[in-house]
Structure formats: C-alpha cells, structure tokens
Design a protein around this motif. Structure first.
Motif, PDB file in Angstrom:
ATOM      1  N   GLU A  20       0.449  -1.173  -0.132  1.00 39.73           N
ATOM      2  CA  GLU A  20      -0.316   0.441  -0.045  1.00 39.73           C
ATOM      3  C   GLU A  20       0.325   1.605   0.081  1.00 39.73           C
ATOM      4  O   GLU A  20       0.672   2.448  -0.095  1.00 39.73           O
ATOM      5  N   LEU A  21       1.709   1.603   1.034  1.00 42.89           N
ATOM      6  CA  LEU A  21       2.607   2.248   0.802  1.00 42.89           C
ATOM      7  C   LEU A  21       3.613   2.607  -0.463  1.00 42.89           C
ATOM      8  O   LEU A  21       3.598   3.960  -0.860  1.00 42.89           O
ATOM      9  N   VAL A  22       4.024   1.814  -1.441  1.00 42.88           N
ATOM     10  CA  VAL A  22       4.797   1.598  -2.166  1.00 42.88           C
ATOM     11  C   VAL A  22       4.109   2.478  -3.441  1.00 42.88           C
ATOM     12  O   VAL A  22       4.568   3.163  -4.232  1.00 42.88           O
ATOM     13  N   LYS A  23       2.425   1.633  -3.355  1.00 45.67           N
ATOM     14  CA  LYS A  23       1.540   1.860  -3.909  1.00 45.67           C
ATOM     15  C   LYS A  23       0.889   4.230  -4.367  1.00 45.67           C
ATOM     16  O   LYS A  23       1.344   4.503  -4.933  1.00 45.67           O
ATOM     17  N   GLU A  24       1.045   4.315  -2.975  1.00 44.84           N
ATOM     18  CA  GLU A  24       0.518   5.239  -2.504  1.00 44.84           C
ATOM     19  C   GLU A  24       1.738   6.751  -2.762  1.00 44.84           C
ATOM     20  O   GLU A  24       1.613   7.922  -3.277  1.00 44.84           O
ATOM     21  N   VAL A  25       3.677   6.037  -2.942  1.00 44.79           N
ATOM     22  CA  VAL A  25       4.428   7.018  -2.716  1.00 44.79           C
ATOM     23  C   VAL A  25       4.961   6.967  -4.959  1.00 44.79           C
ATOM     24  O   VAL A  25       4.947   7.925  -5.193  1.00 44.79           O
ATOM     25  N   ILE A  26       4.135   5.858  -5.165  1.00 43.81           N
ATOM     26  CA  ILE A  26       4.593   5.951  -6.648  1.00 43.81           C
ATOM     27  C   ILE A  26       3.715   7.035  -7.174  1.00 43.81           C
ATOM     28  O   ILE A  26       3.761   7.419  -7.580  1.00 43.81           O
ATOM     29  N   GLN A  27       1.951   6.909  -6.411  1.00 43.58           N
ATOM     30  CA  GLN A  27       0.894   7.493  -7.433  1.00 43.58           C
ATOM     31  C   GLN A  27       1.159   9.663  -6.998  1.00 43.58           C
ATOM     32  O   GLN A  27       1.148  10.367  -7.550  1.00 43.58           O
ATOM     33  N   LYS A  28       1.906   9.914  -6.073  1.00 44.39           N
ATOM     34  CA  LYS A  28       2.657  10.656  -5.886  1.00 44.39           C
ATOM     35  C   LYS A  28       3.586  11.530  -6.184  1.00 44.39           C
ATOM     36  O   LYS A  28       4.060  12.607  -7.305  1.00 44.39           O
ATOM     37  N   THR A  29       4.815  10.398  -6.759  1.00 46.73           N
ATOM     38  CA  THR A  29       5.576  10.563  -7.128  1.00 46.73           C
ATOM     39  C   THR A  29       5.454  11.058  -8.891  1.00 46.73           C
ATOM     40  O   THR A  29       5.780  11.953  -9.751  1.00 46.73           O
ATOM     41  N   GLU A  30       4.303  10.157  -9.644  1.00 43.10           N
ATOM     42  CA  GLU A  30       3.583  10.032 -10.874  1.00 43.10           C
ATOM     43  C   GLU A  30       3.076  11.667 -10.635  1.00 43.10           C
ATOM     44  O   GLU A  30       3.108  12.245 -11.804  1.00 43.10           O
ATOM     45  N   ASN A  31       2.162  12.595 -10.180  1.00 42.41           N
ATOM     46  CA  ASN A  31       1.515  13.118 -10.014  1.00 42.41           C
ATOM     47  C   ASN A  31       2.771  14.457  -9.717  1.00 42.41           C
ATOM     48  O   ASN A  31       2.270  15.819 -10.493  1.00 42.41           O
ATOM     49  N   ILE A  32       3.752  14.977  -8.937  1.00 39.36           N
ATOM     50  CA  ILE A  32       4.493  15.684  -9.057  1.00 39.36           C
ATOM     51  C   ILE A  32       5.454  15.720  -9.306  1.00 39.36           C
ATOM     52  O   ILE A  32       6.315  17.096  -9.222  1.00 39.36           O
ATOM     53  N   ALA A 150      16.420  15.792  -2.028  1.00 33.85           N
ATOM     54  CA  ALA A 150      16.014  17.011  -1.461  1.00 33.85           C
ATOM     55  C   ALA A 150      14.219  17.493  -1.726  1.00 33.85           C
ATOM     56  O   ALA A 150      13.086  17.734  -1.127  1.00 33.85           O
ATOM     57  N   ALA A 151      14.065  17.670  -3.005  1.00 29.91           N
ATOM     58  CA  ALA A 151      13.005  17.166  -3.517  1.00 29.91           C
ATOM     59  C   ALA A 151      11.717  17.374  -3.619  1.00 29.91           C
ATOM     60  O   ALA A 151      10.455  17.515  -2.604  1.00 29.91           O
ATOM     61  N   LEU A 152      11.679  15.735  -2.961  1.00 32.52           N
ATOM     62  CA  LEU A 152      11.063  14.563  -3.068  1.00 32.52           C
ATOM     63  C   LEU A 152      10.750  14.843  -1.462  1.00 32.52           C
ATOM     64  O   LEU A 152       9.753  14.659  -1.225  1.00 32.52           O
ATOM     65  N   VAL A 153      11.403  15.130  -0.515  1.00 33.31           N
ATOM     66  CA  VAL A 153      11.148  15.018   0.883  1.00 33.31           C
ATOM     67  C   VAL A 153      10.459  16.249   2.127  1.00 33.31           C
ATOM     68  O   VAL A 153       9.410  16.364   1.429  1.00 33.31           O
ATOM     69  N   ALA A 154      11.156  17.514   0.535  1.00 31.18           N
ATOM     70  CA  ALA A 154      10.055  18.290   0.999  1.00 31.18           C
ATOM     71  C   ALA A 154       9.265  18.901  -0.204  1.00 31.18           C
ATOM     72  O   ALA A 154       7.974  18.780   1.271  1.00 31.18           O
ATOM     73  N   ALA A 155       9.010  18.016  -0.452  1.00 31.80           N
ATOM     74  CA  ALA A 155       7.283  17.825  -1.671  1.00 31.80           C
ATOM     75  C   ALA A 155       6.229  16.715  -0.617  1.00 31.80           C
ATOM     76  O   ALA A 155       5.107  16.040  -1.262  1.00 31.80           O
ATOM     77  N   ASP A 156       7.072  15.690   0.533  1.00 33.37           N
ATOM     78  CA  ASP A 156       6.108  14.634   1.437  1.00 33.37           C
ATOM     79  C   ASP A 156       6.027  13.861  -0.231  1.00 33.37           C
ATOM     80  O   ASP A 156       4.867  12.843   0.337  1.00 33.37           O
ATOM     81  N   THR A 209      16.162  14.236   5.831  1.00 38.11           N
ATOM     82  CA  THR A 209      15.178  13.696   6.710  1.00 38.11           C
ATOM     83  C   THR A 209      14.161  15.132   7.292  1.00 38.11           C
ATOM     84  O   THR A 209      14.621  15.954   7.037  1.00 38.11           O
ATOM     85  N   LYS A 210      13.045  14.740   7.327  1.00 38.38           N
ATOM     86  CA  LYS A 210      12.723  15.556   8.313  1.00 38.38           C
ATOM     87  C   LYS A 210      12.294  15.682  10.009  1.00 38.38           C
ATOM     88  O   LYS A 210      11.163  16.858  10.314  1.00 38.38           O
ATOM     89  N   THR A 211      12.358  14.595  10.464  1.00 37.26           N
ATOM     90  CA  THR A 211      12.233  14.400  11.566  1.00 37.26           C
ATOM     91  C   THR A 211      13.797  14.338  12.559  1.00 37.26           C
ATOM     92  O   THR A 211      14.758  13.182  11.563  1.00 37.26           O
ATOM     93  N   VAL A 212      14.272  14.180  13.648  1.00 37.28           N
ATOM     94  CA  VAL A 212      15.563  14.296  14.440  1.00 37.28           C
ATOM     95  C   VAL A 212      15.828  12.372  14.530  1.00 37.28           C
ATOM     96  O   VAL A 212      16.608  11.930  14.535  1.00 37.28           O
ATOM     97  N   ARG A 213      14.353  11.657  14.859  1.00 39.40           N
ATOM     98  CA  ARG A 213      13.936  10.581  14.975  1.00 39.40           C
ATOM     99  C   ARG A 213      14.442   9.723  13.878  1.00 39.40           C
ATOM    100  O   ARG A 213      15.821   8.970  14.115  1.00 39.40           O
ATOM    101  N   ASP A 214      13.620   9.963  12.979  1.00 43.11           N
ATOM    102  CA  ASP A 214      14.341   9.540  11.845  1.00 43.11           C
ATOM    103  C   ASP A 214      16.307   9.424  11.877  1.00 43.11           C
ATOM    104  O   ASP A 214      17.087   8.750  11.023  1.00 43.11           O
ATOM    105  N   THR A 215      16.426  11.218  11.568  1.00 43.42           N
ATOM    106  CA  THR A 215      17.773  11.126  11.464  1.00 43.42           C
ATOM    107  C   THR A 215      18.770  10.284  12.593  1.00 43.42           C
ATOM    108  O   THR A 215      19.820   9.574  11.628  1.00 43.42           O
ATOM    109  N   LYS A 216      18.940  10.342  13.449  1.00 42.53           N
ATOM    110  CA  LYS A 216      18.968   9.167  14.705  1.00 42.53           C
ATOM    111  C   LYS A 216      19.097   7.587  14.435  1.00 42.53           C
ATOM    112  O   LYS A 216      19.873   7.119  14.108  1.00 42.53           O
ATOM    113  N   ASN A 217      18.037   7.475  13.958  1.00 41.27           N
ATOM    114  CA  ASN A 217      17.385   5.891  13.697  1.00 41.27           C
ATOM    115  C   ASN A 217      18.278   5.550  12.518  1.00 41.27           C
ATOM    116  O   ASN A 217      18.708   4.382  12.742  1.00 41.27           O
ATOM    117  N   LEU A 218      18.594   6.105  11.496  1.00 38.88           N
ATOM    118  CA  LEU A 218      18.983   5.878  10.175  1.00 38.88           C
ATOM    119  C   LEU A 218      21.012   5.748  10.606  1.00 38.88           C
ATOM    120  O   LEU A 218      21.369   4.342  10.446  1.00 38.88           O
TER     121      LEU A 218
END
Length: 479
Positions: A20-32, A150-156, A209-218
């Motif tokens: 479901e997540l992969v399909k959602e991201v593909i759709q977002k990518t195709e749109n933007i 950066a553009a993909l992360v900034a554009a959610d 990243t957008k959150t420190v938590r993601d930065t730290k965990n990664l």
C-alpha cells in the motif's frame, strides 16, 4: 506525512502494508515529478514485487519506500548515470555496501534522484536530466548535489531520502528545502566495494530527513566499524544516542564568509534566531571575528584535490571506453576540472592532502575550547535557475583550458565556481577536516523561502549534534 520511523512501525503492526505504501508513493511521484523533475529512473515493478514478497517484520525501516541518489549509491542491475551522458546507458554490476545496508534495514528502493553531473555543483542542473525545481518556488533550484532527493522529501513524497555530501551536498539542499541534513564523520558510514576514498574521504553518504528521530535511527542503523576502510571509526553506543547534554555548551558563532563573500541579512537572522534560542536554553555563545581556517587557502586545496580525483576518474573511463575523452563527452565545468587535474604534480597533491590533515588538527584544537561551531548553512536562499549560470564567453574560455598553464587553469576553476562558492562558503570545511555537521531548518524569509543553520562538532560527536537538534525540535524551533 508521518516520518519513516512511524511508517515502519505501522507496517510492523500491520496497520498498513508495504504494498500500500509503495503504491501511494508511486502515485505521489507520478503526480508531482513533472513539476519537480526530481527522478532520473524508476524500478516500480521490482519495488511492487519486493513489497508483496519480502518479510519486513524484523526490519528497522520495514518496507519504507525511498529513492537512491543517482550519483554513487549503485544498486546491482539498475541505472547509475552520475548526471552524465557518458553514463546514460550504464547499469551497475554490484551494489555498494551503503545500498546493501539500506536494503538490510528494510527500505524498498523505487528509483533514483536527480543530481548535477558528477556532483560538482551546489545546484542540480545536469545537461542529461535537466534542473530540479524547488518545491517552494519552481523558478528556483532545489540545490545540489542531492537536489532531487531534497525535493522529494520537501514535497512530502517520501519521508527521507538517501543523499551524499562531498562539500555540502546534503546540507546545502537541506537549507534550501527546510530539511534536516546530517553529514556524518568521515568513516562513520559504509564505503566500498568499488570506492573507499571518495574525494580522499571528503565525500560521505547519508540522507535528508524531516525528523531528528529518523536521523538518529538511520545513523544507528547505518553506522559501521569497517576495518578495511581507510578511515575506520569507533561506532557510537546506544548510550551515546540516548544521552542528553546536561552541562551548558560552549558554542562559537561565525557569521561572516570565510572567503570574504556577502552573507545575506536573512542568513544572519537565521543564525541570530538560533543563538537567541540557545542562550535561552542556558548555553554559552561566543561570536568569533575570523574563521578558524583560511577559507581561500582551504578552497584552493579543495579544488586541487577535486581536480585530480576528476582526472583519475576520467582516466578510468578512457580505459574502459578505449578512446580519449573530448569536450563533447561532458559538461564544460567537468572538462575544466579534468584539464587542471591532468597537470597537478603528485607532490602538490600530497601537500594538499597534508594540508587537510592540518585543518583536522586545527579543528581538534578548536573543539578543546568549544563544543560546537554555529554558522549559516548557506549565505542566502535557493538561487533562481539562471542565477549561477556561466556566460557564453566564460564557457568558451573554459573549453580551451587544455591549452592553459596550470596556474591559468587554477584561476579559471576558481572563477568558474566563484558565484556558487559565494552562495555556499560554509559547508566545505567539515568535509576537508572530516567532521560531522548538521543543517537545521529554523528560518523562512518574508517570501517563505527556507534557510538553515549549520552546527559542526568534533570528529565522532554526532551524538552531540543530534542532542542539540532534538532540543530545537522539542521546543518547536523547526519550520
């Protein structure tokens, strides 16, 4: 958008499936993506298959969709163009250890993001793939060299994006796009098997990243003690990641460019905002009136080493193609670096590397007195697409650089990067000295354009950077 850590938790708890997540991201990518031009290639069918068939139950980033940067970060069987027409049809024969580690952590790779040719610029505008547009203002460039990421992360579109940094290529687009951009310590992140010394250790892989938590965990997931690498580094412990700074920190602040260029009012306001917050939290701030390292001298060594690394790269390409390279094979700026690198004597290259060792010593001595150095990340907001372009006369001059003396080539390369260096004079120091640094998204100007501030710590002290970043985030100082 939720962050990657929460996304993975939702997958593990079966609130959502990887498919479901992969399909959602593909759709977002195709749109933007038609607006952003952030993607250079995609592997959607393979990603959908992996989402259906792989077990992500024990993975830190279980099933989170991402795009790799199309520079390095090679994935077996997939395109890897480096933004260059020389590699427009190239496919990787082996996956980099960094990419293998991302896959081990559970990420699903959907494709690759746009960069400038060979990552030489602080904007993303390759002749092969075109320019990456800033999501906040499509007339501006998203930065480089990790502009597409950066553009993909900034554009959610995705919660985080793999990136790399050889002179600011994570932190610069982080500043322009209002993101968190950590450049880890040299030796912290896996290197190899094809390359172990990216620009003599200046180039490091990580992510935006957008959150420190993601930065730290990664960082926890990616860090490695790699004995075969040129720069093995002791890993941070769980306790290192968990500890908070209890004592007041001593923080030095540098507002002026180390090469004498103009620093915008907004860039200085971003730092002053961060200073006011840090003082409010009880930390000790000292404004320093001159750079720790001579910026002009440092950048001269940076261009010299980069030019030699470029010449060595093109020598390997010539051997592979079994023909000499010409100006038609690459962009003019790449050609100028190539010609300069061909003329640098080995003794001068060795002297430049030794100079970087001295910068590392100077910064180690500096950190005996100060915990952190705070600067603007960039001297101004994201540039207009035409802002940093060279004139036709300048391009024609650079095309003739094969016939120049070495001193003429050095002058031409310096002038070639002059406008872009004025915009981003603060980031290269950490690459040369091997230190960790982070760009934090703390400021927008009246036009709504983002600017970050940079914190630099002693080698190995990502834990300190993340602790301070968490403080900014917890007290709602981020955009």
């Amino acid at each position: 958008m939720i962050d990657a850590t929460q996304m993975a938790q939702n997958i593990r708890s079966k609130e959502v499936s990887p498919l479901e997540l992969v399909k959602e991201v593909i759709q977002k990518t195709e749109n933007i993506n038609p607006k952003l031009n952030a993607i250079t290639s995609q592997r959607y069918e393979k990603a959908l298959h992996e989402a259906k068939t792989k077990d992500f139950s024990d993975k830190l980033f279980a099933g989170v969709p991402i795009f790799l940067k199309d520079l390095g970060q090679e994935q077996e069987g997939e395109p890897s163009t480096s933004g260059s027409k020389l590699f427009k049809d190239y496919r990787a024969t082996v996956s980099d250890y960094y990419v293998q580690k991302l896959e081990e952590l559970g990420f699903i790779i959907l494709g690759r993001t746009n960069t400038p040719e060979f990552g030489f610029k602080n904007i993303s505008d390759s002749a092969l793939h075109g320019s990456v547009n800033l999501p906040d203002d499509l007339s501006r460039n998203a930065g480089g060299s990790s502009g597409g990421a950066a553009a993909l992360v900034a554009a959610d579109v995705i919660p985080l994006a793999p990136a790399s940094d050889g002179g600011g290529s994570i932190r610069i687009p982080a500043s322009f796009n209002g993101l968190i951009g950590l450049k880890p310590t040299r030796g912290r992140i896996p290197v190899g098997p094809s390359s172990y010394r990216g620009w003599q250790g200046a180039s490091v892989q990580f992510a935006l990243t957008k959150t420190v938590r993601d930065t730290k965990n990664l960082l926890q997931g990616l860090q490695v003690y790699q004995i075969e690498s040129p720069f093995p580094l002791k890993t941070l412990t769980k306790e290192d990641f968990q500890q908070k700074s209890k004592k007041p920190l001593k923080i030095a602040v540098q507002l002026e460019s180390s090469i004498g260029g103009l620093v915008s009012w907004d860039a200085k306001q971003a730092v002053k905002k961060a200073v006011a917050f840090l003082e409010q939290e009880g930390h000790h701030i000292t404004l320093i009136d001159k750079p720790i390292i001579d910026g002009v001298e440092a950048m001269q060594t940076y261009y010299l080493i980069t030019s030699v690394e470029t010449a060595a790269m093109f020598d390997r390409i010539e051997h592979f193609l079994k023909r000499p390279l010409t100006t038609d094979d690459m962009e003019v700026m790449s050609w100028a670096l190539y010609q300069m690198g061909n003329n640098v004597a080995a003794k001068d290259y060795t002297k430049a590397i030794s100079q970087w060792d001295q910068y590392s010593r100077l910064m180690a001595e500096f950190h005996q007195d100060y915990d952190l150095l705070l600067t603007p990340t960039t001297a101004d907001v994201a540039p207009k697409h035409e802002q940093l372009l060279l004139t036709k006369q300048e391009l024609e001059h650079l095309k003739r650089s094969r016939n120049f003396s070495l001193e003429e080539q050095k002058k031409a390369v310096w002038e070639m990067f002059a406008k872009s260096l004025d915009l981003t004079p603060f980031t290269q120091q950490a690459n040369m000295a091997g230190q960790p640094s982070i760009s934090l998204p703390v400021y927008r100007n009246q036009e709504g354009l983002a600017l970050g501030v940079q914190l630099i710590a002693a080698k190995g002290r990502e834990d300190l950077l993340l602790s301070v970043a968490e403080l900014f985030e917890k007290k709602q100082q981020f955009l």
